[in-house]
Write a protein that holds these residues in place. Structure first.
Motif, PDB file in Angstrom:
ATOM      1  N   VAL A  76      10.508  13.408  -1.648  1.00  0.00           N
ATOM      2  CA  VAL A  76      10.836  12.100  -1.080  1.00  0.00           C
ATOM      3  C   VAL A  76      10.749  11.069  -2.199  1.00  0.00           C
ATOM      4  O   VAL A  76       9.716  10.945  -2.859  1.00  0.00           O
ATOM      5  CB  VAL A  76       9.870  11.728   0.062  1.00  0.00           C
ATOM      6  CG1 VAL A  76      10.213  10.336   0.603  1.00  0.00           C
ATOM      7  CG2 VAL A  76       9.939  12.757   1.178  1.00  0.00           C
ATOM      8  N   TYR A  77      11.847  10.338  -2.409  1.00  0.00           N
ATOM      9  CA  TYR A  77      11.931   9.370  -3.506  1.00  0.00           C
ATOM     10  C   TYR A  77      12.409   8.024  -2.959  1.00  0.00           C
ATOM     11  O   TYR A  77      13.297   7.970  -2.094  1.00  0.00           O
ATOM     12  CB  TYR A  77      12.903   9.861  -4.580  1.00  0.00           C
ATOM     13  CG  TYR A  77      12.470  11.149  -5.251  1.00  0.00           C
ATOM     14  CD1 TYR A  77      11.899  11.146  -6.515  1.00  0.00           C
ATOM     15  CD2 TYR A  77      12.613  12.376  -4.601  1.00  0.00           C
ATOM     16  CE1 TYR A  77      11.486  12.322  -7.125  1.00  0.00           C
ATOM     17  CE2 TYR A  77      12.197  13.565  -5.198  1.00  0.00           C
ATOM     18  CZ  TYR A  77      11.635  13.528  -6.456  1.00  0.00           C
ATOM     19  OH  TYR A  77      11.218  14.701  -7.050  1.00  0.00           O
ATOM     20  N   GLY A  78      11.817   6.945  -3.458  1.00  0.00           N
ATOM     21  CA  GLY A  78      12.234   5.624  -3.016  1.00  0.00           C
ATOM     22  C   GLY A  78      12.340   4.656  -4.175  1.00  0.00           C
ATOM     23  O   GLY A  78      11.544   4.720  -5.123  1.00  0.00           O
ATOM     24  N   VAL A  79      13.327   3.764  -4.130  1.00  0.00           N
ATOM     25  CA  VAL A  79      13.479   2.747  -5.166  1.00  0.00           C
ATOM     26  C   VAL A  79      13.633   1.382  -4.507  1.00  0.00           C
ATOM     27  O   VAL A  79      14.171   1.270  -3.411  1.00  0.00           O
ATOM     28  CB  VAL A  79      14.702   3.022  -6.089  1.00  0.00           C
ATOM     29  CG1 VAL A  79      14.501   4.308  -6.866  1.00  0.00           C
ATOM     30  CG2 VAL A  79      15.997   3.080  -5.285  1.00  0.00           C
ATOM     31  N   GLN A  80      13.161   0.354  -5.169  1.00  0.00           N
ATOM     32  CA  GLN A  80      13.248  -1.019  -4.676  1.00  0.00           C
ATOM     33  C   GLN A  80      14.256  -1.780  -5.523  1.00  0.00           C
ATOM     34  O   GLN A  80      14.035  -2.893  -5.964  1.00  0.00           O
ATOM     35  CB  GLN A  80      11.857  -1.676  -4.737  1.00  0.00           C
ATOM     36  CG  GLN A  80      11.755  -3.067  -4.162  1.00  0.00           C
ATOM     37  CD  GLN A  80      11.753  -3.104  -2.647  1.00  0.00           C
ATOM     38  OE1 GLN A  80      12.416  -2.329  -1.987  1.00  0.00           O
ATOM     39  NE2 GLN A  80      10.983  -4.015  -2.077  1.00  0.00           N
ATOM     40  N   PHE A  81      15.394  -1.146  -5.786  1.00  0.00           N
ATOM     41  CA  PHE A  81      16.514  -1.781  -6.487  1.00  0.00           C
ATOM     42  C   PHE A  81      17.769  -0.996  -6.120  1.00  0.00           C
ATOM     43  O   PHE A  81      17.709  -0.010  -5.379  1.00  0.00           O
ATOM     44  CB  PHE A  81      16.291  -1.807  -8.007  1.00  0.00           C
ATOM     45  CG  PHE A  81      16.142  -0.449  -8.641  1.00  0.00           C
ATOM     46  CD1 PHE A  81      17.246   0.247  -9.119  1.00  0.00           C
ATOM     47  CD2 PHE A  81      14.886   0.143  -8.765  1.00  0.00           C
ATOM     48  CE1 PHE A  81      17.104   1.501  -9.700  1.00  0.00           C
ATOM     49  CE2 PHE A  81      14.738   1.392  -9.349  1.00  0.00           C
ATOM     50  CZ  PHE A  81      15.844   2.071  -9.814  1.00  0.00           C
ATOM     51  N   ILE A 112       8.845   4.794  -6.129  1.00  0.00           N
ATOM     52  CA  ILE A 112       7.736   5.666  -5.753  1.00  0.00           C
ATOM     53  C   ILE A 112       8.286   7.049  -5.433  1.00  0.00           C
ATOM     54  O   ILE A 112       9.490   7.209  -5.203  1.00  0.00           O
ATOM     55  CB  ILE A 112       6.956   5.132  -4.526  1.00  0.00           C
ATOM     56  CG1 ILE A 112       7.877   5.094  -3.296  1.00  0.00           C
ATOM     57  CG2 ILE A 112       6.358   3.767  -4.808  1.00  0.00           C
ATOM     58  CD1 ILE A 112       7.140   4.733  -2.008  1.00  0.00           C
ATOM     59  N   GLU A 113       7.394   8.044  -5.412  1.00  0.00           N
ATOM     60  CA  GLU A 113       7.862   9.375  -5.044  1.00  0.00           C
ATOM     61  C   GLU A 113       6.705  10.263  -4.607  1.00  0.00           C
ATOM     62  O   GLU A 113       5.545  10.042  -4.963  1.00  0.00           O
ATOM     63  CB  GLU A 113       8.600  10.048  -6.196  1.00  0.00           C
ATOM     64  CG  GLU A 113       7.728  10.436  -7.377  1.00  0.00           C
ATOM     65  CD  GLU A 113       8.523  11.147  -8.466  1.00  0.00           C
ATOM     66  OE1 GLU A 113       8.189  12.307  -8.761  1.00  0.00           O
ATOM     67  OE2 GLU A 113       9.467  10.529  -9.010  1.00  0.00           O
ATOM     68  N   LYS A 128       0.845  -1.187   0.000  1.00  0.00           N
ATOM     69  CA  LYS A 128       0.000   0.000   0.000  1.00  0.00           C
ATOM     70  C   LYS A 128       0.885   1.242   0.000  1.00  0.00           C
ATOM     71  O   LYS A 128       1.818   1.341   0.797  1.00  0.00           O
ATOM     72  CB  LYS A 128      -0.918  -0.003   1.224  1.00  0.00           C
ATOM     73  CG  LYS A 128      -1.868   1.175   1.271  1.00  0.00           C
ATOM     74  CD  LYS A 128      -2.750   1.107   2.518  1.00  0.00           C
ATOM     75  CE  LYS A 128      -3.701   2.292   2.569  1.00  0.00           C
ATOM     76  NZ  LYS A 128      -4.554   2.261   3.792  1.00  0.00           N
ATOM     77  N   LEU A 129       0.603   2.183  -0.899  1.00  0.00           N
ATOM     78  CA  LEU A 129       1.406   3.401  -0.993  1.00  0.00           C
ATOM     79  C   LEU A 129       1.070   4.368   0.135  1.00  0.00           C
ATOM     80  O   LEU A 129      -0.101   4.494   0.534  1.00  0.00           O
ATOM     81  CB  LEU A 129       1.147   4.109  -2.320  1.00  0.00           C
ATOM     82  CG  LEU A 129       1.705   3.475  -3.590  1.00  0.00           C
ATOM     83  CD1 LEU A 129       1.306   4.322  -4.796  1.00  0.00           C
ATOM     84  CD2 LEU A 129       3.203   3.341  -3.522  1.00  0.00           C
ATOM     85  N   PRO A 130       2.076   5.085   0.650  1.00  0.00           N
ATOM     86  CA  PRO A 130       1.803   6.143   1.628  1.00  0.00           C
ATOM     87  C   PRO A 130       0.996   7.256   0.964  1.00  0.00           C
ATOM     88  O   PRO A 130       1.055   7.435  -0.264  1.00  0.00           O
ATOM     89  CB  PRO A 130       3.203   6.642   2.012  1.00  0.00           C
ATOM     90  CG  PRO A 130       4.150   5.571   1.575  1.00  0.00           C
ATOM     91  CD  PRO A 130       3.512   4.923   0.382  1.00  0.00           C
ATOM     92  N   THR A 131       0.280   8.011   1.747  1.00  0.00           N
ATOM     93  CA  THR A 131      -0.533   9.109   1.226  1.00  0.00           C
ATOM     94  C   THR A 131       0.331  10.124   0.483  1.00  0.00           C
ATOM     95  O   THR A 131       1.384  10.546   0.982  1.00  0.00           O
ATOM     96  CB  THR A 131      -1.267   9.824   2.381  1.00  0.00           C
ATOM     97  OG1 THR A 131      -2.072   8.876   3.074  1.00  0.00           O
ATOM     98  CG2 THR A 131      -2.151  10.954   1.846  1.00  0.00           C
ATOM     99  N   GLY A 132      -0.096  10.495  -0.726  1.00  0.00           N
ATOM    100  CA  GLY A 132       0.630  11.507  -1.488  1.00  0.00           C
ATOM    101  C   GLY A 132       1.696  10.954  -2.414  1.00  0.00           C
ATOM    102  O   GLY A 132       2.322  11.707  -3.163  1.00  0.00           O
TER     103      GLY A 132
END
Length: 414
Positions: free
Chosen positions: A67-72, A60-61, A42-46
């Motif tokens: 705020v930026y996130g990667v799963q690699f 995601i971002e 589930k994605l965080p709000t926003g």
């Protein structure tokens, strides 16, 4: 974020699904390196998904919050355009300037080192590029007030003690050499656990340095060639519950250490240290020297460390070095070395049956040591190394080749 039914380790493909500064001017399909066992449910709000891998979320971002996130792993050499992704984040998102140079680093570090004042310094030299660059930087500030200690632990490569001392004479560093091989080997007797090996060796190093420091007046500092990968792999933080491995220069220091630590290269990676070394005018045989673990051959001997097993590994490792240099590959591969396994197997030599030990070859390509891929060397080179080891090193009758990448494996076996 929850544990996934299917773990991902290794190469994978992702698709960029939304416009993002993180993937600016990059292809919409990228090969990346995965190393995880969880997934976003589930994605965080926003937040929005900017890239995915099949049905799983890969990036995601929240651009408003930056705020930026990667799963690699964008930082590894296996990830296509990984450097460009990091550059986009650092420059286009974080607004950082690209102004790091070896020359500017040296100027900044020399100014910082002026805080040493008039105190005397003792430096732990290993013969490698890290400690030599660190010692050279400090020497530019304190001169002969720095005493460099080079210890023969009995766990160095064949002929390394003599070769390194000869090089240091040319560098005009204030070096004292000490032979302590018998002590180190006695302390390692009956120890097979790699973490215990590292900590025992680290403790003996510090004992030796403190003993030398007592002979001098006003020694206040201990210089070490610690790098950022050493810090990362020896640390525990809120997101990492297990130490990958202790390094004797960051994981074996006693709590009652009476010397203040100076680690001028602590924020650098190996490739950056080499640039600094070149800028300082150090010779190629030091700057281009392949990485060698602080605990020496003790962590390339799986299981018990004895003088006899050290001798076996030294002979095999020398052959690896000779053949890699003969093939003009020494400065092209990141590391090439032998590992002695606690595994005996049946062999046939002439008309005789043998039951002898096994050598594993570890030859990898990398840029900073944080990630690595096994080197796809020509079979003819591997065959020559194997033939020479089995033919010339009595006690070895089998050679195997390690074809594991980092991650998931580490470069060193222990």
């Amino acid at each position: 974020m929850k544990p996934s039914n299917q773990r991902e380790y290794g190469q994978a493909k992702i698709d960029v699904k939304a416009k993002s500064k993180l993937f600016s001017n990059l292809p919409t399909h990228l090969k990346v390196w995965m190393s995880h066992g969880d997934e976003i449910k589930k994605l965080p709000t926003g937040f929005v998904v900017t890239a995915n891998n099949n049905s799983s979320v890969s990036a995601i971002e929240n651009s408003k919050r930056k705020v930026y996130g990667v799963q690699f792993h964008p930082e590894v050499s296996h990830t296509e355009k990984g450097t460009a992704i990091l550059k986009n984040f650092a420059v286009k998102i974080a607004g950082l300037k690209q102004n790091w140079t070896a020359k500017s680093f040296i100027a900044t570090k020399l100014k910082e080192l002026e805080s040493i004042g008039e105190g005397k310094v003792i430096c732990a030299l290993s013969g490698g590029v890290d400690s030599t660059v660190a010692a050279t930087l400090v020497a530019k500030v304190v001169g002969k007030r720095q005493l460099c200690i080079f210890i023969d632990t009995g766990l160095l490569r064949q002929g390394e003690y003599e070769e390194v001392l000869e090089t240091y004479k040319k560098l005009n560093l204030n070096v004292k050499s000490i032979r302590l091989g018998q002590i180190f080997l006695s302390k390692l007797e009956n120890i097979s656990d790699p973490e215990r090996k590292r900590k025992v060796i680290g403790a003996e190093f510090i004992k030796a340095f403190q003993k030398e420091a007592k002979k001098l007046k006003e020694v206040k500092y201990l210089v070490q060639g610690t790098l950022y990968p050493d810090v990362i792999e020896s640390s525990i933080n809120s997101n990492q519950s297990v130490v990958i491995k202790s390094h004797h220069n960051v994981g074996g220091l006693p709590k009652n250490l009476k010397l203040a630590l100076i680690e001028p290269l602590r924020e650098l990676f190996k490739d950056e240290v080499r640039k600094v070394g070149h800028n300082l005018g150090l010779p190629d045989e030091i700057v281009n020297r392949q990485p060698f673990p602080g605990p020496g051959l003790a962590v390339r001997i799986i299981g018990r460390v004895t003088k006899e097993r050290v001798n076996l590994l030294q002979k095999a490792d020398k052959i690896v070095e000779e053949e890699i240099k003969k093939a003009n590959l020494y400065n092209k591969v990141w590391q090439a070395f032998a590992v002695l396994l606690p595994l005996s197997s049946v062999g046939v030599m002439g008309d005789n049956r043998t039951y002898e030990e096994t050598i594993a070859l570890r030859i990898v390509d990398s840029s900073d040591g944080m990630t690595a891929s096994w080197s796809k060397l020509p079979y003819s080179i591997l065959e020559m190394i194997s033939s020479r080891i089995v033919g010339e090193v009595r006690g070895i009758n089998r050679v195997v080749y390690d074809i594991s990448n980092k991650p998931p494996s580490t470069i060193e076996w222990e």
